[in-house]
Design a protein around this motif. Structure first.
Motif, PDB file in Angstrom:
ATOM      1  N   ARG A 110      66.529 -12.480  15.282  1.00  0.00           N
ATOM      2  CA  ARG A 110      67.844 -12.746  15.861  1.00  0.00           C
ATOM      3  C   ARG A 110      67.912 -14.171  16.405  1.00  0.00           C
ATOM      4  NH1 ARG A 110      70.271  -8.012  16.203  1.00  0.00           N
ATOM      5  NH2 ARG A 110      71.945  -8.741  17.521  1.00  0.00           N
ATOM      6  N   CYS A 111      69.133 -14.677  16.505  1.00  0.00           N
ATOM      7  CA  CYS A 111      69.350 -15.944  17.198  1.00  0.00           C
ATOM      8  C   CYS A 111      70.544 -15.781  18.126  1.00  0.00           C
ATOM      9  CB  CYS A 111      69.539 -17.098  16.224  1.00  0.00           C
ATOM     10  SG  CYS A 111      71.119 -17.123  15.372  1.00  0.00           S
ATOM     11  N   TRP A 112      70.692 -16.724  19.049  1.00  0.00           N
ATOM     12  CA  TRP A 112      71.732 -16.669  20.079  1.00  0.00           C
ATOM     13  C   TRP A 112      72.508 -17.974  20.025  1.00  0.00           C
ATOM     14  CZ3 TRP A 112      66.940 -14.766  20.123  1.00  0.00           C
ATOM     15  CH2 TRP A 112      66.751 -13.459  20.560  1.00  0.00           C
ATOM     16  N   TRP A 113      73.823 -17.916  20.248  1.00  0.00           N
ATOM     17  CA  TRP A 113      74.629 -19.143  20.166  1.00  0.00           C
ATOM     18  C   TRP A 113      75.919 -19.009  20.958  1.00  0.00           C
ATOM     19  CZ3 TRP A 113      74.324 -15.490  16.330  1.00  0.00           C
ATOM     20  CH2 TRP A 113      75.521 -14.953  15.858  1.00  0.00           C
ATOM     21  N   GLU A 114      76.578 -20.143  21.132  1.00  0.00           N
ATOM     22  CA  GLU A 114      77.896 -20.200  21.743  1.00  0.00           C
ATOM     23  C   GLU A 114      78.834 -20.895  20.775  1.00  0.00           C
ATOM     24  OE1 GLU A 114      77.232 -22.281  25.387  1.00  0.00           O
ATOM     25  OE2 GLU A 114      76.350 -24.024  24.404  1.00  0.00           O
ATOM     26  N   GLY A 115      80.118 -20.533  20.801  1.00  0.00           N
ATOM     27  CA  GLY A 115      81.082 -21.131  19.894  1.00  0.00           C
ATOM     28  C   GLY A 115      81.087 -20.451  18.534  1.00  0.00           C
ATOM     29  N   GLU A 116      81.714 -21.135  17.559  1.00  0.00           N
ATOM     30  CA  GLU A 116      81.816 -20.631  16.188  1.00  0.00           C
ATOM     31  C   GLU A 116      81.050 -21.557  15.254  1.00  0.00           C
ATOM     32  OE1 GLU A 116      83.238 -17.868  15.244  1.00  0.00           O
ATOM     33  OE2 GLU A 116      84.124 -17.309  17.183  1.00  0.00           O
ATOM     34  N   HIS A 117      80.213 -20.964  14.394  1.00  0.00           N
ATOM     35  CA  HIS A 117      79.405 -21.757  13.469  1.00  0.00           C
ATOM     36  C   HIS A 117      79.337 -21.047  12.123  1.00  0.00           C
ATOM     37  CE1 HIS A 117      78.121 -24.191  16.907  1.00  0.00           C
ATOM     38  NE2 HIS A 117      77.934 -23.051  17.546  1.00  0.00           N
ATOM     39  N   ASP A 118      79.558 -21.794  11.059  1.00  0.00           N
ATOM     40  CA  ASP A 118      79.550 -21.219   9.715  1.00  0.00           C
ATOM     41  C   ASP A 118      78.221 -20.535   9.426  1.00  0.00           C
ATOM     42  OD1 ASP A 118      82.086 -22.162   9.268  1.00  0.00           O
ATOM     43  OD2 ASP A 118      81.437 -23.989   8.235  1.00  0.00           O
ATOM     44  N   GLY A 119      78.297 -19.315   8.910  1.00  0.00           N
ATOM     45  CA  GLY A 119      77.095 -18.595   8.510  1.00  0.00           C
ATOM     46  C   GLY A 119      76.505 -17.706   9.581  1.00  0.00           C
ATOM     47  N   LEU A 120      76.959 -17.844  10.821  1.00  0.00           N
ATOM     48  CA  LEU A 120      76.458 -16.987  11.899  1.00  0.00           C
ATOM     49  C   LEU A 120      77.469 -15.885  12.183  1.00  0.00           C
ATOM     50  CD1 LEU A 120      74.957 -19.549  14.455  1.00  0.00           C
ATOM     51  CD2 LEU A 120      73.759 -18.247  12.676  1.00  0.00           C
ATOM     52  N   VAL A 121      77.025 -14.636  12.109  1.00  0.00           N
ATOM     53  CA  VAL A 121      77.886 -13.478  12.333  1.00  0.00           C
ATOM     54  C   VAL A 121      77.306 -12.667  13.485  1.00  0.00           C
ATOM     55  CG1 VAL A 121      78.895 -11.400  11.336  1.00  0.00           C
ATOM     56  CG2 VAL A 121      78.525 -13.425   9.903  1.00  0.00           C
ATOM     57  N   GLU A 122      78.083 -12.525  14.555  1.00  0.00           N
ATOM     58  CA  GLU A 122      77.560 -11.828  15.729  1.00  0.00           C
ATOM     59  C   GLU A 122      77.693 -10.321  15.579  1.00  0.00           C
ATOM     60  OE1 GLU A 122      81.915 -12.632  16.808  1.00  0.00           O
ATOM     61  OE2 GLU A 122      80.287 -13.628  15.706  1.00  0.00           O
ATOM     62  N   ASP A 123      76.738  -9.601  16.145  1.00  0.00           N
ATOM     63  CA  ASP A 123      76.843  -8.154  16.262  1.00  0.00           C
ATOM     64  C   ASP A 123      76.749  -7.696  17.715  1.00  0.00           C
ATOM     65  OD1 ASP A 123      74.099  -8.268  16.922  1.00  0.00           O
ATOM     66  OD2 ASP A 123      73.500  -7.893  14.855  1.00  0.00           O
ATOM     67  N   GLU A 124      76.634  -8.691  18.615  1.00  0.00           N
ATOM     68  CA  GLU A 124      76.587  -8.385  20.041  1.00  0.00           C
ATOM     69  C   GLU A 124      77.047  -9.613  20.821  1.00  0.00           C
ATOM     70  OE1 GLU A 124      73.313  -7.022  23.435  1.00  0.00           O
ATOM     71  OE2 GLU A 124      72.932  -6.606  21.315  1.00  0.00           O
ATOM     72  N   VAL A 125      77.803  -9.389  21.882  1.00  0.00           N
ATOM     73  CA  VAL A 125      78.309 -10.477  22.716  1.00  0.00           C
ATOM     74  C   VAL A 125      78.021 -10.130  24.171  1.00  0.00           C
ATOM     75  CG1 VAL A 125      80.342 -11.786  23.454  1.00  0.00           C
ATOM     76  CG2 VAL A 125      80.130 -11.054  21.071  1.00  0.00           C
ATOM     77  N   SER A 126      77.579 -11.117  24.930  1.00  0.00           N
ATOM     78  CA  SER A 126      77.308 -10.913  26.356  1.00  0.00           C
ATOM     79  C   SER A 126      77.850 -12.100  27.142  1.00  0.00           C
ATOM     80  CB  SER A 126      75.806 -10.744  26.612  1.00  0.00           C
ATOM     81  OG  SER A 126      75.093 -11.890  26.178  1.00  0.00           O
ATOM     82  N   ILE A 127      77.937 -11.942  28.435  1.00  0.00           N
ATOM     83  CA  ILE A 127      78.402 -13.001  29.325  1.00  0.00           C
ATOM     84  C   ILE A 127      77.233 -13.446  30.203  1.00  0.00           C
ATOM     85  CG2 ILE A 127      80.018 -13.649  31.145  1.00  0.00           C
ATOM     86  CD1 ILE A 127      81.355 -13.136  28.469  1.00  0.00           C
ATOM     87  N   ARG A 128      76.990 -14.754  30.245  1.00  0.00           N
ATOM     88  CA  ARG A 128      75.962 -15.311  31.118  1.00  0.00           C
ATOM     89  C   ARG A 128      76.600 -16.317  32.058  1.00  0.00           C
ATOM     90  NH1 ARG A 128      70.332 -17.102  28.672  1.00  0.00           N
ATOM     91  NH2 ARG A 128      70.038 -17.197  30.928  1.00  0.00           N
TER      92      ARG A 128
END
Length: 250
Positions: free
Chosen positions: A200-218
């Motif tokens: 897995r990887c973690w990111w902020e914003g929108e980036h081509d090729g990355l599809v989220e399956d979980e979102v959290s607030i930090r």
């Protein structure tokens, strides 16, 4: 085609602060936004009291993170002398806090950290960013101020080795993993096992090729360095998936 500046973080000890009250200081398993911005700012020579430069810098970049293996979690203990609260009395320096021995008491401070942690960090420059990625790359190679892994007691265990990649984000991160895995293998010994990345990887914003399956607030986005205030941000995570073709160029 997007561009990414990727660098490695490794040390025998690393601590990424969480919101804390009292004597317990927890650590996140991932570097927070405030820690990463502070590290880049220190490398570039941005001073902590330069509010205008810090504000512009904080608004100019996003991060993508990969984590290697499973670092060991640990806790150590410190004894700290603190003064008991006194009505109508404020202490402005450490010397003033300790001037009356009858007011001083000792408490135990608990501090968490990770041992043998390894992370890859990709920096993405947004439109209007104050520094190009090449300038940050040069600063990470030869930083103005000393860099730490969260605390001054946690020095770097390896050079940051910043590299530029281009393409879709998922392919760029997979190419970066392969590049640093090869570097670690060349070092041999215990370090060669650090390149076993989590899927897995973690990111902020929108980036081509990355599809989220979980979102959290930090709550780790800097608002004010002087008041030590942080705001919330959305962190996405998902599995890196290799595509049929790779357009990444290191």
């Amino acid at each position: 085609m997007s561009r990414y500046l990727v660098f490695q973080l490794y040390g025998p000890m690393a601590s990424w602060g969480e919101p804390a009250i009292g004597e317990t200081r927890h650590s996140s398993a991932l570097p927070g936004r405030g820690a990463l911005l502070g590290l880049l700012g220190a490398a570039l020579g941005i001073r902590r009291d330069d509010d205008a430069a810090l504000s512009a810098f904080n608004a100019g970049y996003q991060f993508i993170l990969c984590a290697g293996g499973k670092p060991a979690w640990a806790r150590d203990y410190h004894t700290v002398q603190v003064p008991r609260a006194a009505r109508n009395q404020r202490d402005f320096t450490r010397r003033e806090e300790l001037r009356d021995p009858l007011r001083v008491e000792t408490i135990i401070s608990r501090r968490d950290y990770y041992s043998d942690g390894y992370w890859l960090v990709a920096v993405v420059a947004l439109p209007g960013a104050p520094y190009p990625l090449e300038a940050i790359q040069a600063a990470l190679t030869s930083p103005v101020f000393t860099l730490w892994l969260g605390r001054k007691s946690h020095p770097m265990g390896l050079p940051l080795c910043p590299q530029l990649f281009s393409g879709q984000a998922n392919e760029a991160m997979l190419a970066a993993q392969a590049f640093y895995r090869q570097k670690l293998t060349q070092l041999g010994g215990r370090l060669s096992t650090l390149g076993q990345f989590q899927p897995r990887c973690w990111w902020e914003g929108e980036h081509d090729g990355l599809v989220e399956d979980e979102v959290s607030i930090r709550r780790d986005s800097p608002l004010s360095r002087r008041r030590w205030q942080f705001g919330p941000r959305m962190v996405k995570q998902g599995v890196l998936k290799e595509q049929a073709t790779c357009t990444c160029q290191k």
